[in-house]
Design a protein around this motif. Sequence first.
Motif, short mmCIF file in Angstrom:
data_model
loop_
_atom_site.label_atom_id
_atom_site.label_comp_id
_atom_site.label_asym_id
_atom_site.label_seq_id
_atom_site.Cartn_x
_atom_site.Cartn_y
_atom_site.Cartn_z
N GLU A 184 1.16 -3.76 4.31
CA GLU A 184 -0.07 -3.04 4.57
C GLU A 184 0.14 -2.00 5.66
N THR A 185 -0.72 -1.00 5.67
CA THR A 185 -0.57 0.12 6.61
C THR A 185 -0.71 -0.34 8.05
N ASP A 243 18.28 1.54 6.60
CA ASP A 243 17.23 1.37 7.60
C ASP A 243 15.88 1.08 6.93
N ALA A 244 15.61 1.77 5.82
CA ALA A 244 14.33 1.56 5.12
C ALA A 244 14.22 0.13 4.60
N LEU A 245 15.32 -0.39 4.04
CA LEU A 245 15.29 -1.77 3.52
C LEU A 245 15.20 -2.79 4.65
N THR A 246 15.83 -2.48 5.78
CA THR A 246 15.74 -3.39 6.93
C THR A 246 14.31 -3.45 7.45
N ILE A 247 13.63 -2.29 7.52
CA ILE A 247 12.23 -2.26 7.96
C ILE A 247 11.34 -3.00 6.97
N LEU A 248 11.57 -2.77 5.68
CA LEU A 248 10.78 -3.47 4.66
C LEU A 248 10.96 -4.98 4.75
N ASP A 249 12.19 -5.41 5.00
CA ASP A 249 12.47 -6.84 5.13
C ASP A 249 11.73 -7.43 6.33
N ARG A 250 11.70 -6.69 7.43
CA ARG A 250 11.03 -7.18 8.64
C ARG A 250 9.53 -7.26 8.44
N ILE A 251 8.95 -6.25 7.82
CA ILE A 251 7.50 -6.25 7.60
C ILE A 251 7.10 -7.37 6.64
N SER A 252 7.89 -7.57 5.60
CA SER A 252 7.57 -8.63 4.63
C SER A 252 7.65 -10.01 5.27
N SER A 253 8.58 -10.18 6.21
CA SER A 253 8.66 -11.46 6.92
C SER A 253 7.46 -11.66 7.84
N PHE A 254 7.02 -10.57 8.48
CA PHE A 254 5.91 -10.64 9.43
C PHE A 254 4.58 -10.87 8.70
N SER A 255 4.42 -10.23 7.54
CA SER A 255 3.12 -10.26 6.85
C SER A 255 3.10 -11.16 5.62
N LYS A 256 4.16 -11.94 5.42
CA LYS A 256 4.25 -12.85 4.27
C LYS A 256 4.13 -12.11 2.93
N GLY A 257 4.89 -11.03 2.81
CA GLY A 257 4.95 -10.30 1.55
C GLY A 257 3.85 -9.30 1.34
N GLU A 283 0.85 -1.18 0.00
CA GLU A 283 0.00 0.00 0.00
C GLU A 283 0.89 1.24 0.00
N ASP A 284 0.47 2.22 -0.74
CA ASP A 284 1.27 3.44 -0.87
C ASP A 284 1.48 4.10 0.49
N LYS A 285 0.44 4.07 1.34
CA LYS A 285 0.55 4.68 2.67
C LYS A 285 1.58 3.95 3.53
N ALA A 286 1.67 2.64 3.37
CA ALA A 286 2.64 1.85 4.15
C ALA A 286 4.07 2.24 3.77
N LEU A 287 4.34 2.41 2.48
CA LEU A 287 5.67 2.83 2.05
C LEU A 287 5.98 4.24 2.54
N ASP A 288 4.94 5.07 2.60
CA ASP A 288 5.13 6.43 3.09
C ASP A 288 5.55 6.42 4.56
N ILE A 289 4.95 5.53 5.36
CA ILE A 289 5.30 5.41 6.78
C ILE A 289 6.73 4.91 6.95
N ILE A 290 7.13 3.93 6.13
CA ILE A 290 8.49 3.40 6.21
C ILE A 290 9.51 4.49 5.86
N ALA A 291 9.23 5.24 4.78
CA ALA A 291 10.15 6.31 4.36
C ALA A 291 10.27 7.40 5.41
N SER A 292 9.18 7.65 6.15
CA SER A 292 9.21 8.68 7.19
C SER A 292 9.93 8.21 8.45
N SER A 293 9.96 6.89 8.67
CA SER A 293 10.49 6.34 9.92
C SER A 293 11.99 6.07 9.89
#
Length: 547
Positions: free
Chosen positions: A234-235, A217-231, A200-210
């Motif tokens: 979502e916001t 750091d952004a790729l590490t967060i994305l990797d963690r969320i994808s592992s948690f949510s199975k790819g 979701e576009d909003k989810a990427l916006d939150i990652i970029a802001s954090s």
Amino acid sequence: MSYENLALKYRPQILDDLVGQEAFIRTIKNAVEAGRLAKAFLFYGPRGCGKTSSARILAKTLNCRNIKDNNPCGKCSSCLEISQSRSLDVLEIDAASHTQVQNVRDVIIDNINIAPSRDKYKIYILDEVHMLSNSAFNALLKTVEEPPPHAVFIMATTEINKVPATIISRCQTFRFKPISKEELKKRLAEICEKEKFSYEDKALDIIASSCGGAMRDALTILDRISSFSKGKIETSLTFETLGLPPEEIVKKLALSILNRDASGINSVFKIISSDGFEPQAVLRELRNYFAQSFLSANSFSLDASFDVPAGHNPYSFAKLSRKMNRIMEEIKFSDNPLLACEMALYTVIETPVDIEALVKRLEAAESAVSGNYTAPPSFQEQKPQPILRENTEEEKKTEILKAPLHSSEIWRKVTDVISSEDPALFNFLSDCSAIFGENEWKLRFEKDFPKVFCSKKSQYISSLIAKTAGRDIKISFELKNNPQEVVDVTNSKSPDNQENNEVENLNWQDINEGDPKDTFPEYKKISKMLKGSIVKVHKIKNKESAK
């Protein structure tokens, strides 16, 4: 094959892969094309913005055998070995673990004259170079300034202020800026498509802001969320993974603070406690919300979709945003951060009302009633007030002698001027009693000598009174025990003739009995005025009374 996290998998391999560092890319490409590469480089900037990756890319560029468009090919043996950190001619040194001068001597100084084993250059990459000791820096000075033709130094640091100026001046320096939110979001979307993540576009916006402008750091967060949510990026899952409170909670808490609603704050904190949100994260989001409200209210922000709370002074948003920073510092070392955070917010809503805003509202209401309502200027229309300079001494004296006043106020202003210009006259006038009439003033004295002394200054006193009052006022001098004995200073008769007549009627007589300090009552006042000691005292008697 073992799993490779996204930060390593998508690490830049050529100059064109770098994000947000256009100045560095352009400089290095032009230098490679012109063959004007320096012998020492220093990269500085915040974490995760590409300093170490750029150092490796530069090393590959220098030693690559098949340069294409001023980029390393990434396929030759030199490029592959540098990418895998196993090249014999590229030494990557962690300065944090090699801080001593002996480490620098053993690894660099003693071996720098040895030619590279295969490649064109022998390259030393010093990561976190600010961790070296002063002795280690001093040992490097001469080597960095005049290295052998085959040696190149590439240094990276997050704290350039700790690097000696002597080292900085010997290097070609590049500042690596934090990556913008838009560039981060674009890069994250590209990686999600490559990895076949739904997002979701909003989810990427939150990652970029954090991530604070750090791609790693952004790729590490994305990797963690994808592992948690199975790819599935979502916001709601992003908020939960990052431990951030949802926007609804932040907005409800902000409105409770703006409306001074203590029960609303308490209900929000019950939710925060049950869901296990970090108080620091809540305060950080609250600070950002107030800051964004202030920027949007004054049209400083490009985010037109932001909903600004209505009915509040924009300055209150800025003040609250600053207070959130202070509370974050206060609760950092608390044994119960959640409770400390809630109590701090209660004190915020109990602060005094905005007096300035209240006064403006009252003035606007008064103007509306009188029919002369003028809208208050907006934030952008407000102009700075001119700085008032301090008046000079002459201007202060002129201000004292201004504007029609009551007689007592005129007399006070006149004596103020006399005190600075004629202290002796001021001392005598301080002891007299002034009787003010509309066009005539009477000054009464206890003794004859002060009356005579002041009458000699009558023209001076009259001119000051006329200048202050704006009109001529008749002044007379008299003794309190003899009201009929009056000296009319505005009479047409010459004051000199009056003075001569008075002196002729006076008789001088020495007083030899006792110490003047004891026998002469005006001793202290006159000695203080004359700034000396009295040797002899003469008593004045009228000749007629002496007979």
